[in-house]
Design a protein around this motif. Structure first.
Motif, mmCIF file in Angstrom:
data_model
loop_
_atom_site.group_PDB
_atom_site.id
_atom_site.type_symbol
_atom_site.label_atom_id
_atom_site.label_comp_id
_atom_site.label_asym_id
_atom_site.label_seq_id
_atom_site.Cartn_x
_atom_site.Cartn_y
_atom_site.Cartn_z
ATOM 1 N N LEU A 191 -8.878 3.953 5.373
ATOM 2 C CA LEU A 191 -8.630 3.111 4.202
ATOM 3 C C LEU A 191 -7.377 3.612 3.500
ATOM 4 C CD1 LEU A 191 -12.217 2.897 2.688
ATOM 5 C CD2 LEU A 191 -11.053 1.204 4.075
ATOM 6 N N PRO A 192 -6.543 2.698 2.981
ATOM 7 C CA PRO A 192 -5.387 3.150 2.197
ATOM 8 C C PRO A 192 -5.888 3.944 0.986
ATOM 9 C CG PRO A 192 -5.305 0.772 2.583
ATOM 10 C CD PRO A 192 -6.644 1.247 3.039
ATOM 11 N N GLU A 193 -5.094 4.909 0.535
ATOM 12 C CA GLU A 193 -5.519 5.706 -0.612
ATOM 13 C C GLU A 193 -5.629 4.840 -1.851
ATOM 14 O OE1 GLU A 193 -3.517 9.250 -1.472
ATOM 15 O OE2 GLU A 193 -4.105 10.185 0.418
ATOM 16 N N SER A 194 -6.752 4.947 -2.533
ATOM 17 C CA SER A 194 -6.888 4.258 -3.810
ATOM 18 C C SER A 194 -7.980 4.967 -4.590
ATOM 19 C CB SER A 194 -7.227 2.782 -3.611
ATOM 20 O OG SER A 194 -8.562 2.654 -3.196
ATOM 21 N N GLN A 195 -8.214 4.497 -5.799
ATOM 22 C CA GLN A 195 -9.210 5.158 -6.633
ATOM 23 C C GLN A 195 -10.514 4.376 -6.675
ATOM 24 O OE1 GLN A 195 -7.454 7.287 -10.153
ATOM 25 N NE2 GLN A 195 -6.094 5.548 -10.134
ATOM 26 N N LEU A 196 -10.754 3.542 -5.693
ATOM 27 C CA LEU A 196 -11.991 2.761 -5.669
ATOM 28 C C LEU A 196 -13.205 3.686 -5.691
ATOM 29 C CD1 LEU A 196 -11.350 -0.011 -2.984
ATOM 30 C CD2 LEU A 196 -11.632 -0.335 -5.426
ATOM 31 N N SER A 239 -7.695 5.484 -14.604
ATOM 32 C CA SER A 239 -8.256 6.005 -13.346
ATOM 33 C C SER A 239 -9.111 4.969 -12.605
ATOM 34 C CB SER A 239 -9.018 7.310 -13.546
ATOM 35 O OG SER A 239 -10.177 7.120 -14.278
ATOM 36 N N THR A 240 -8.468 3.867 -12.276
ATOM 37 C CA THR A 240 -9.114 2.853 -11.463
ATOM 38 C C THR A 240 -8.056 2.212 -10.574
ATOM 39 O OG1 THR A 240 -10.397 0.817 -11.481
ATOM 40 C CG2 THR A 240 -8.754 1.048 -13.201
ATOM 41 N N SER A 241 -8.522 1.535 -9.514
ATOM 42 C CA SER A 241 -7.603 0.753 -8.688
ATOM 43 C C SER A 241 -7.946 -0.728 -8.769
ATOM 44 C CB SER A 241 -7.678 1.197 -7.227
ATOM 45 O OG SER A 241 -7.138 2.484 -7.104
ATOM 46 N N LEU A 266 -6.916 -3.576 -1.034
ATOM 47 C CA LEU A 266 -7.093 -2.128 -1.208
ATOM 48 C C LEU A 266 -7.785 -1.514 0.005
ATOM 49 C CD1 LEU A 266 -8.218 -1.901 -4.937
ATOM 50 C CD2 LEU A 266 -6.042 -1.180 -3.982
ATOM 51 N N LEU A 267 -8.479 -2.339 0.781
ATOM 52 C CA LEU A 267 -9.139 -1.842 1.986
ATOM 53 C C LEU A 267 -8.258 -2.004 3.220
ATOM 54 C CD1 LEU A 267 -12.752 -3.274 1.497
ATOM 55 C CD2 LEU A 267 -11.896 -1.028 0.890
ATOM 56 N N LEU A 294 -14.555 -0.879 10.525
ATOM 57 C CA LEU A 294 -13.430 -0.563 11.412
ATOM 58 C C LEU A 294 -13.178 0.936 11.477
ATOM 59 C CD1 LEU A 294 -11.094 -3.376 10.059
ATOM 60 C CD2 LEU A 294 -12.460 -3.451 12.125
ATOM 61 N N LEU A 310 -19.308 2.432 4.240
ATOM 62 C CA LEU A 310 -18.696 1.270 4.892
ATOM 63 C C LEU A 310 -19.770 0.377 5.521
ATOM 64 C CD1 LEU A 310 -15.563 2.978 6.434
ATOM 65 C CD2 LEU A 310 -15.612 1.317 4.577
ATOM 66 N N GLU A 365 -10.057 2.143 11.281
ATOM 67 C CA GLU A 365 -8.817 2.483 10.580
ATOM 68 C C GLU A 365 -9.113 3.172 9.246
ATOM 69 O OE1 GLU A 365 -7.262 -1.502 10.362
ATOM 70 O OE2 GLU A 365 -7.924 -1.725 8.296
ATOM 71 N N ARG A 381 -15.718 8.631 -6.084
ATOM 72 C CA ARG A 381 -14.591 7.919 -5.476
ATOM 73 C C ARG A 381 -14.706 8.086 -3.970
ATOM 74 N NH1 ARG A 381 -12.079 5.873 -9.802
ATOM 75 N NH2 ARG A 381 -12.527 7.160 -11.593
ATOM 76 N N TYR A 420 -9.590 -5.554 6.783
ATOM 77 C CA TYR A 420 -10.807 -5.746 5.994
ATOM 78 C C TYR A 420 -10.665 -6.974 5.086
ATOM 79 C CZ TYR A 420 -13.418 -1.521 7.180
ATOM 80 O OH TYR A 420 -14.150 -0.568 7.829
ATOM 81 N N TYR A 463 -12.627 8.698 -1.696
ATOM 82 C CA TYR A 463 -11.874 9.767 -1.028
ATOM 83 C C TYR A 463 -12.538 11.123 -1.189
ATOM 84 C CZ TYR A 463 -9.969 10.451 -5.744
ATOM 85 O OH TYR A 463 -9.840 10.646 -7.092
ATOM 86 N N LEU A 511 -16.288 -0.332 -3.845
ATOM 87 C CA LEU A 511 -16.006 -0.587 -2.432
ATOM 88 C C LEU A 511 -17.090 -1.472 -1.817
ATOM 89 C CD1 LEU A 511 -14.742 2.250 -0.103
ATOM 90 C CD2 LEU A 511 -15.883 0.263 0.760
ATOM 91 N N PHE A 553 -1.867 7.561 -6.204
ATOM 92 C CA PHE A 553 -2.620 6.503 -5.534
ATOM 93 C C PHE A 553 -1.839 5.208 -5.503
ATOM 94 C CE2 PHE A 553 -5.811 9.302 -7.343
ATOM 95 C CZ PHE A 553 -6.550 9.564 -6.207
ATOM 96 N N VAL A 554 -2.307 4.344 -4.632
ATOM 97 C CA VAL A 554 -1.769 2.986 -4.618
ATOM 98 C C VAL A 554 -2.610 2.152 -5.554
ATOM 99 C CG1 VAL A 554 -1.466 0.933 -3.224
ATOM 100 C CG2 VAL A 554 -0.835 3.147 -2.339
ATOM 101 N N ARG A 596 0.840 -1.191 0.000
ATOM 102 C CA ARG A 596 0.000 0.000 0.000
ATOM 103 C C ARG A 596 0.881 1.248 0.000
ATOM 104 N NH1 ARG A 596 -2.260 -3.901 2.495
ATOM 105 N NH2 ARG A 596 -1.205 -3.596 4.455
#
Lengths: 342, 204
Positions: free
Chosen positions: B36-41, A281-283, A227-228, B32, B98, B34, B85, A232, B87, B46, A341-342, A85
Motif C-alpha cells: 500500500l502507498p504510505e499514508s496515515q489511514l 494526522s489523517t489521510s 490511497l490504496l 493484492l 486487508l 502490492e 495506523r 484497489y 503502517y 482502511l 506521508f502522502v 502518491r
C-alpha cells in the motif's frame, strides 16, 4: 469512536483565519485605525474618504485574493500528491506552473512577436486566465502522457522538471525577441502579486475558483480509494481513468487561474498539504480538503502580511516570501515528526 | 486486472468485460500482494474503504455500512487494532486487515493473490485457517493463488493446478487420485507422498 472529530481544530483555525484577514487589511503604507477599518468593512463611511478607497478597492480585494490563492494552490497540491502518491508532487514541481507561465509569456511576450492579432485587444481580464489555464493544461497533459508510459514515480517527477525547464527555455527565447516594456511586464507578473486585481477580475477569479472547489468535493471518494493504489481503487468500483482526467482538469484549472491572476507562486502547493497532514494526522480527504483550504488561506495571509511589514513603503515579491517563510516551517515540522506521508 | 490474452472470462453468467467497475465491485473483492502507498489511514478507515461501492457521493457511512465493517472486524478478530495506523502493523496483522476490507465489501467472491507471501509458517497457517473458517461461516467463495502446495492440499476444497502445459481442476481428493501432483516438481528433490497427501523432501 473510530471517526475522530476535528471540530476543535477547525474552529480554532477558522478564528485564526478571520483574525489574520483583519490584520492583513490593517497593514499597508497608510496606517488606518482599526475602528475605522471595521466601520468601513461593515458599510460605514470612514472619517477620511481616501481610506474608504484604500480599504475597499485595494486591501479588501487583496486579502480575498490571498485566501483564494493560498487555498486553491493547496488543494491543487493535495490532489497531485494523492494522485501521484508522491509527497514531493505539487503544481510547481510537476511543471504545471511553468506551463501557466508559458501561456502568459506567449500572450504578453508573444504579442510583439506575432504582431497584430494579440496586440489589437490589449490583455483583458479573461485572456490572461485562459492563456494561463491552457498552458497549465497542455504541460500537465504532456506530463501525464509521458507518465503513463513510465509508471515509475521518480521518473514522472523528473519528466515534470524537464517540462519545467523546457518551458523556461521557450520563455527565454520569447523574451530575447521581445521589447523591454513587455519583458518587464512579464517579469513583474512572475514575481507574483496579490494586489493587482480589480473587483471585476476578482469576480472572474471567484467564479472559476468556486467551480474548481465544488468539483473537488465530488472526487473525495476516488481520492480516498487512491490511497490504496490504483488497483484497489478500481476493485472498489472507481473508474480510475475518468477520475484521473477529472483530477488533472481540476488541478490545471485551479493552478492556471491562480497563476494568471497572482503569478507563479511557489511552495504553497507543496507545503500546505504536509502541514495539514501533520496537524490533523489523517489521510482522509474528507478532513484534509477543508483543512488545506483553511490552512492555505492562513499561510498566504501571513506571507502577504510579512511582505507588507518590513518597510511599509514597499511590498516585497510574494513569491520570495512564501518560500523564505514556509520552507523552514516544513523542515522543522518534518524533523520533529520524522515521517512523511502522502 | 489484466485483459485475457486469449478466450474470455465469464463471471456469474456474464462476460467480465460487460461489467462496469461499480457492478463488479459489488460481486468481487480483492486482496493484492502490492504494497500500500504510505499514508496515515487507520485500520478502521482502511476497512471502511471497502464500503465505497455502496456509499453515497461523499462517502458517508450509513448504519448498514457500519454494521458490515464491525462484522468484518469481528470475523477477522482485529478489534484491538482498529484504531492503529496500518503502517504500524506486522505483515500478518496487515493481511488480516486487508481480508477484513474485502469482507466489508460484501461480495460473493474474494480473490487473494498470494496472501501469505511475506509471512512465516505460523502466520501462514493462521491466515489460511482464518480463510477456511470464513468460507464455512459466510458461504463466500474464496479463491487463493498460492505456492503453498502442502497447505492447499490440507485446507482447500478444490484446487486449480497450473503447470507449464496443463491446467487441472477438481477437488483435492479427485486430483490426488488422478496422480495430478506426481510430476508437479522435479522428482529428484521433492516427492509426492500419496498416503500422507503431502510433498516430502526426497532422501536417498
Amino acid at each position: 469512536m473510530e471517526q475522530q472529530s476535528y471540530k476543535k481544530h477547525f474552529i480554532l483555525l477558522s478564528i485564526l483565519l478571520v483574525v489574520l484577514f483583519f490584520i492583513n487589511i490593517s497593514l499597508g503604507s497608510v496606517s488606518i485605525p482599526y475602528r475605522e477599518i471595521l466601520n468601513t468593512l461593515s458599510g460605514g463611511i470612514p472619517s477620511k474618504e481616501s481610506w474608504q478607497t484604500i480599504i475597499l478597492h485595494f486591501r479588501l480585494p487583496k486579502a480575498i485574493t490571498a485566501i483564494l490563492v493560498g487555498s486553491g494552490l493547496s488543494v491543487a497540491g493535495l490532489l497531485m500528491q494523492t494522485f501521484f502518491r508522491n509527497p514531493l508532487a505539487g503544481p510547481f514541481v510537476l511543471g504545471i506552473s511553468s506551463g501557466a507561465s508559458l501561456g502568459v509569456a506567449l500572450l504578453i511576450l508573444g504579442s510583439s512577436l506575432f504582431g497584430g492579432f494579440f496586440l489589437t485587444n490589449s490583455i483583458s481580464s479573461w485572456s490572461l486566465p485562459i492563456a494561463s489555464s491552457l498552458g497549465a493544461f497542455l504541460v500537465l497533459s504532456a506530463v501525464i502522457i509521458a507518465a503513463n508510459k513510465v509508471r515509475n514515480t521518480m521518473s514522472i517527477l523528473i519528466i515534470g522538471l524537464m517540462f519545467g525547464s523546457l518551458t523556461a527555455a521557450v520563455i527565454s527565447v520569447l523574451a530575447y525577441f521581445s521589447e523591454a516594456a513587455q519583458i518587464q511586464q512579464y517579469l513583474f507578473w512572475s514575481f507574483g502579486s496579490l494586489g493587482n486585481l480589480s473587483w471585476n477580475e476578482l469576480l472572474v477569479f471567484i467564479v472559476i475558483y468556486t467551480s474548481g472547489m465544488l468539483a473537488t468535493l465530488t472526487i473525495i471518494k476516488p481520492l480516498n480509494s487512491l490511497l490504496l493504489g490504483e488497483n484497489y481503487a478500481k476493485s472498489l468500483g472507481i473508474n480510475v481513468k475518468k477520475s484521473r482526467n477529472f483530477i488533472l482538469l481540476i488541478t490545471s484549472v485551479l493552478t492556471g487561474v491562480i497563476t494568471a491572476f497572482a503569478g507563479p507562486i511557489a511552495f504553497i502547493g507543496l507545503a500546505v498539504p504536509h502541514i495539514a497532514r501533520i496537524i490533523f494526522s489523517t489521510s482522509n480527504h474528507k478532513t484534509l480538503i477543508p483543512a488545506v483550504v483553511i490552512l492555505g488561506g492562513i499561510i498566504m495571509l501571513i506571507c502577504d502580511s510579512i511582505a507588507q511589514l518590513p518597510t511599509s513603503e514597499f511590498t516585497l515579491p510574494i513569491n520570495a516570501i512564501t518560500s523564505l517563510f514556509g520552507a523552514p516551517i516544513v523542515i522543522w515540522l518534518l524533523v520533529r515528526k520524522k515521517k512523511i506521508f502522502v | 486486472m489484466q485483459k485475457p490474452i486469449a478466450g474470455s472470462i465469464h463471471f456469474d453468467g456474464k462476460n467480465l468485460d460487460a461489467y462496469s467497475e461499480n457492478e463488479l465491485s459489488k460481486k468481487l473483492s480483492l486482496v493484492l500482494t502490492e504494497r500500500l502507498p504510505e499514508s496515515q489511514l487507520t485500520v478502521f478507515e482502511l476497512i471502511a474503504l471497502g464500503r465505497q461501492p455502496y456509499t453515497n457521493w461523499i462517502d458517508k457511512l450509513a448504519e448498514e455500512d457500519l454494521q458490515k465493517i464491525h462484522l468484518a472486524i469481528e470475523q477477522t478478530a482485529i478489534a484491538h487494532l482498529k484504531n492503529n495506523r496500518f503502517y504500524e502493523l506486522s505483515d500478518g496483522q496487515l493481511q488480516r486487515v486487508l481480508i477484513a476490507r474485502a469482507l466489508a465489501q460484501d461480495t460473493a467472491v474474494i480473490i487473494l493473490d498470494e496472501p501469505t507471501a511475506h509471512l512465516d509458517m505460523h502466520q501462514t497457517i493462521n491466515i489460511f485457517s482464518l480463510l477456511q473458517k470464513l468460507v464455512k461461516e459466510t458461504d463466500k467463495t474464496i479463491i487463493i493463488s498460492s505456492h503453498e502446495v502442502n497447505l492447499a492440499l490440507q485446507l482447500a476444497d478444490e484446487i486449480i493446478l497450473l503447470t507449464e502445459n496443463k491446467v487441472q481442476f477438481g477437488t483435492t481428493e479427485a486430483l490426488i487420485s488422478k496422480n495430478a501432483f506426481e510430476n508437479l516438481f522435479p522428482n529428484n528433490l521433492l516427492k509426492f507422498n500419496k498416503s500422507l497427501q503431502q510433498f516430502v523432501i526426497h532422501k536417498n
